[in-house]
Design a protein around this motif. Structure first.
Motif, PDB file in Angstrom:
ATOM      1  N   ALA A  19       0.820  -1.214   0.000  1.00  0.00           N
ATOM      2  CA  ALA A  19       0.000   0.000   0.000  1.00  0.00           C
ATOM      3  C   ALA A  19       0.858   1.270   0.000  1.00  0.00           C
ATOM      4  O   ALA A  19       0.347   2.375  -0.158  1.00  0.00           O
ATOM      5  N   LEU A  20       2.171   1.098   0.173  1.00  0.00           N
ATOM      6  CA  LEU A  20       3.056   2.268   0.285  1.00  0.00           C
ATOM      7  C   LEU A  20       3.482   2.788  -1.093  1.00  0.00           C
ATOM      8  O   LEU A  20       4.104   2.067  -1.867  1.00  0.00           O
ATOM      9  N   LYS A  21       3.133   4.055  -1.372  1.00  0.00           N
ATOM     10  CA  LYS A  21       3.562   4.648  -2.640  1.00  0.00           C
ATOM     11  C   LYS A  21       4.964   5.227  -2.451  1.00  0.00           C
ATOM     12  O   LYS A  21       5.112   6.350  -1.954  1.00  0.00           O
TER      13      LYS A  21
END
Ligand SMILES: Nc1ncnc2c1ncn2[C@@H]1O[C@H](COP(=O)(O)OP(=O)(O)OP(=O)(O)O)[C@@H](O)[C@H]1O
Length: 251
Positions: A19-21
């Motif tokens: 989920a980490l951009k």
């Protein structure tokens, strides 16, 4: 006057880890003759970006153009052959060889002709000359015969730079070159990079703000994977968002 075409251009580059951009729609370019510095807090995504440009990490989307060509699908080795140079955080130096021999091996790797295997490397005058030239450039000529394992940390960084330059790069990616250098080493390296930019433009990731502010033609500030500001040293120094998000200065 027409703008000089960029040597490196990132267009809407994206990379997520779950989920980490880590890279969130990053667009920036590096033009001939310039040092473009990439700064940002720990974990902002600077190394992730450099790895995608170098080819060791595959972006989820966007484009990486080098010298006008989309290189997004190329391997690390193919990018190196096109002239994309970098120094590695994991050292590529062979510790048992002298500084000179290490650089000679880099020079030799650009020549790609197998008949050279029949000639003892250390007796090949053209290789020695080419390697010594690079060692002189990084101010390491006097240490040419020293085995790499015996060089100081700073000298090893200089050697890595000489090895990168031996590949005749058209652009250098430098990920924290000042790390562990000490004040004297940083000062020397700053002076060296200052002149090097005219031969090889540089995308520079660096935490040493003194070095960044004295060297950069342009600075892009990365926070949570996004470029929150891009501009000259003065523009970045005075940018309110940057000061709040990153520099944490008084006032
Ligand atoms: N392989 C990976 N898998 C999962 N998360 C990762 C991976 N590599 C990096 N990250 C995460 O992506 C974010 C960006 O990391 P990155 O190392 O690119 O930041 P950085 O700006 O270079 O930080 P630093 O200044 O500390 O070197 C961080 O939250 C990091 O934990």
């Amino acid at each position: 006057m027409a703008e000089t075409a960029p040597i490196l251009e990132l267009r809407e580059l994206r990379k997520s880890f779950g989920a980490l951009k880590a890279t969130d729609d990053v667009s920036l370019d590096v033009r001939p003759g310039e040092i473009h510095a990439l700064i940002g807090p720990n974990g902002a995504g600077k190394s992730t970006l450099i790895h995608q440009v170098a080819g060791s990490l595959t972006p989820d989307g966007g484009e990486i153009r080098f010298n006008g060509e989309d290189i997004s699908g190329l391997t690390v080795a193919q990018r190196v052959r096109l002239g994309l140079g970098r120094t590695f955080q994991v050292s590529s130096v062979a510790p048992e060889f002298s500084a000179l021999r290490n650089v000679m091996l880099s020079v030799q790797s650009t020549q790609g002709s197998s008949f050279r295997f029949f000639k003892p490397v250390m007796h090949d005058a053209s290789l020695v000359d080419a390697a010594m030239e690079k060692l002189s450039l990084v101010d390491l000529a006097e240490r040419a015969d020293v085995v790499a394992a015996e060089l100081s940390h700073g000298e090893r960084r200089q050697l890595e730079m000489a090895m990168a330059l031996a590949l005749n790069p058209k652009l250098l990616l430098l990920d924290e070159p000042m790390a562990g250098m000490g004040p004297e080493g940083s000062k020397n390296l700053t002076g060296f990079l200052d002149t090097l930019r005219h031969e090889v433009p540089i995308l520079l990731v660096e935490h040493d703000m003194e070095a960044v502010f004295s060297l950069a033609d342009r600075i892009s500030v990365l926070v949570y994977g996004s470029v929150i500001a891009s501009g000259s040293v003065d523009e970045i120094r005075t940018n309110r968002d940057v000061r709040e998000a990153y520099l944490g200065e008084e006032d």
